[in-house]
Design an enzyme around this catalytic site. Structure first.
Site, PDB file in Angstrom:
ATOM      1  N   ASP A 150       0.812  -1.213   0.000  1.00 53.14           N
ATOM      2  CA  ASP A 150       0.000   0.000   0.000  1.00 53.14           C
ATOM      3  C   ASP A 150       0.848   1.266   0.000  1.00 53.14           C
ATOM      4  O   ASP A 150       0.584   2.202  -0.764  1.00 53.14           O
ATOM      5  CB  ASP A 150      -0.923  -0.018   1.229  1.00 53.14           C
ATOM      6  CG  ASP A 150      -1.711   1.257   1.377  1.00 53.14           C
ATOM      7  OD1 ASP A 150      -2.856   1.302   0.901  1.00 53.14           O
ATOM      8  OD2 ASP A 150      -1.193   2.228   1.977  1.00 53.14           O
ATOM      9  N   SER A 186      -5.167   2.427  -0.083  1.00 54.07           N
ATOM     10  CA  SER A 186      -5.075   1.749  -1.383  1.00 54.07           C
ATOM     11  C   SER A 186      -5.501   0.292  -1.253  1.00 54.07           C
ATOM     12  O   SER A 186      -6.206  -0.248  -2.120  1.00 54.07           O
ATOM     13  CB  SER A 186      -3.644   1.833  -1.926  1.00 54.07           C
ATOM     14  OG  SER A 186      -3.235   3.162  -2.092  1.00 54.07           O
ATOM     15  N   ASP A 187      -5.074  -0.354  -0.182  1.00 54.34           N
ATOM     16  CA  ASP A 187      -5.505  -1.731   0.081  1.00 54.34           C
ATOM     17  C   ASP A 187      -7.011  -1.810   0.300  1.00 54.34           C
ATOM     18  O   ASP A 187      -7.691  -2.687  -0.254  1.00 54.34           O
ATOM     19  CB  ASP A 187      -4.802  -2.275   1.331  1.00 54.34           C
ATOM     20  CG  ASP A 187      -3.428  -2.854   1.038  1.00 54.34           C
ATOM     21  OD1 ASP A 187      -3.192  -3.285  -0.098  1.00 54.34           O
ATOM     22  OD2 ASP A 187      -2.599  -2.881   1.954  1.00 54.34           O
ATOM     23  N   LEU A 188      -7.526  -0.916   1.131  1.00 52.51           N
ATOM     24  CA  LEU A 188      -8.944  -0.980   1.485  1.00 52.51           C
ATOM     25  C   LEU A 188      -9.832  -0.717   0.272  1.00 52.51           C
ATOM     26  O   LEU A 188     -10.829  -1.424   0.058  1.00 52.51           O
ATOM     27  CB  LEU A 188      -9.246   0.026   2.588  1.00 52.51           C
ATOM     28  CG  LEU A 188      -8.512  -0.215   3.917  1.00 52.51           C
ATOM     29  CD1 LEU A 188      -8.768   0.919   4.900  1.00 52.51           C
ATOM     30  CD2 LEU A 188      -8.925  -1.548   4.524  1.00 52.51           C
ATOM     31  N   GLY A 191      -9.797  -3.730  -1.935  1.00 49.65           N
ATOM     32  CA  GLY A 191     -10.681  -4.762  -1.407  1.00 49.65           C
ATOM     33  C   GLY A 191     -12.133  -4.512  -1.752  1.00 49.65           C
ATOM     34  O   GLY A 191     -12.882  -5.435  -2.104  1.00 49.65           O
TER      35      GLY A 191
END
Length: 418
Positions: A150, A186-188, A191
């Protein structure tokens, strides 16, 4: 918490992922009722189990293998620990894939090909399978072979270039310059995009007149974060100017930033002319709304520095609560800057169920509530706490694959499962 039917209770998800982006997606699917089987590496498990402190402590106060980070993204899943680098372990994954609707993984491109766990291999076994791959830069392109955490995606995408305070060469404040967002946004976001794509693929597969086939989904953090630049990206594409650091100010709206009271800072967020006029009334300066520098939002943006000086000269005279009460009563968006404890302690948070308790293997734990719990017919539910490593290995092999006790014992002896 079992209160109603769940939208995805007929869906099984085989989760070969770890860390945050993909587990965030599978936790969302699990909250909506999917049977999520989390595949982990024996004796090690998901990387984030070790990402602490803090770690969960059991009822005797002893530290466990479950970090707070891991607990944030792995509710409503069953854990099976399998070494799929061995043939028998690989065979188990293939068997589970044959009985699953969705497979999600976040290995480097083509990493699973040598184990025959790639999309083409598994779709031949199960044509209905929706297969989602999450990587840093996607399955193809000049950067596709690079890893993608991220932090580096926030840097690469330009997000950090618009997050933080402008650099003032006359100051030595170390807080100046680009910074990352306080959570792995960015990860969230990846997802959540993955979840939408998976649900769309399932709808396409199962719609009346459809061919009943699954499909392959290629999701990358890089694609997602650039898309999530939203208005800032369009400011560049349409306006031609590169967005820059603005601290807490907004590039397209004013006044929309941090202001100063006599005791602390707070945020003022005027989204239209009507709200700005109310601010002017409350500070007893109605003429300000008619000032030719500030009559429209575009003019206020162009003259934001002058406007902020005028406003702060008034706001600094009284405490934060004085202004918040007056402005909120008038319907002007404004707020104190809470810390996380204050956010959870707010009565509204309690009313909306933003935290709750679950019985974990080790002890009762707190969790963050899903924002999907307010669906009127099929709300998110919390049926399983985040699992310990390999907690459901026997259960899954027995119930899903009909393995005998003797077969399972042999797998333990060969260190294929845990």
């Amino acid at each position: 918490m079992l209160t109603a039917k769940q939208a995805l209770s007929h869906i099984r998800v085989l989760d070969l992922s770890r860390v945050l982006a993909a587990p965030w997606s599978t936790q969302t699917l699990g909250d909506l009722g999917a049977d999520v089987i989390k595949v982990e590496k024996p004796f090690f498990g998901d990387d984030t189990r070790a990402w602490g402190p803090p770690f969960l402590r059991d009822s005797n106060g002893n530290k466990t293998q479950e970090s707070a980070y891991y607990l944030s993204a792995n509710r409503n899943k069953r854990s099976i620990a399998i070494d799929f680098t061995k043939n028998r372990g690989k065979h188990i994954i293939q068997q589970l894939a044959k009985q699953s609707d969705v497979l999600i993984e976040n290995f480097k491109p083509n990493s699973l090909l040598k184990y025959q766990l790639d999309y083409e291999s598994l779709s031949n076994l199960n044509p209905r399978l929706v297969y989602c791959s999450i990587t840093g830069f996607g399955q193809h392109g000049p950067r596709s072979s690079q890893p993608g955490y991220d932090f580096m995606i926030q840097a690469w995408s330009g997000l950090m270039s618009i997050t933080g305070h402008p650099i003032n060469q006359n100051q030595t404040d170390t807080q100046q310059g680009p910074v990352k967002v306080g959570v792995a946004v960015s990860d969230l976001m990846t997802g959540m995009y993955a979840t939408v794509a998976i649900l769309a693929a399932l709808m396409h597969r199962d719609k009346v007149g459809g061919d009943g086939k699954g499909q392959y989904i290629d999701i990358s953090l890089a694609d997602v974060q650039v898309a999530a630049l939203a208005n800032q990206a369009m400011n560049y594409l349409i306006g031609g100017e590169i967005p820059s650091l603005m601290g807490n100010a907004h590039p397209n709206i004013a006044p929309y930033e941090m202001v100063n009271a006599s005791d602390s800072q707070w945020i003022l967020a005027c989204g239209n002319d009507s709200q700005f006029k109310k601010v002017c009334q409350i500070i007893n300066n109605e003429e300000l709304a008619n000032d030719t520098r500030f009559t429209t939002n575009a003019l206020r943006v162009a003259n934001r520095k002058d406007l902020l000086i005028i406003l702060n000269e008034v706001f600094i005279k009284y405490p934060r609560t004085f202004w918040l009460e007056k402005l909120q009563t008038a319907g002007v968006p404004c707020e104190a800057v809470n810390n996380i404890a204050e956010a959870f302690g707010d009565k509204h948070s309690e009313h909306r169920g933003l935290s709750f308790e679950m019985e974990h293997t080790h002890r009762t734990i707190k969790q963050v509530g899903s924002p999907l719990k307010w669906l009127s017919q099929t709300p998110a539910q919390y049926t399983r706490p985040p699992p310990t490593l390999g907690q459901h290995t026997n259960q899954i092999l027995t119930e899903v694959l009909n393995y005998s006790k003797e077969e399972i014992e042999n797998l333990y002896k060969e260190n294929i499962i845990q």
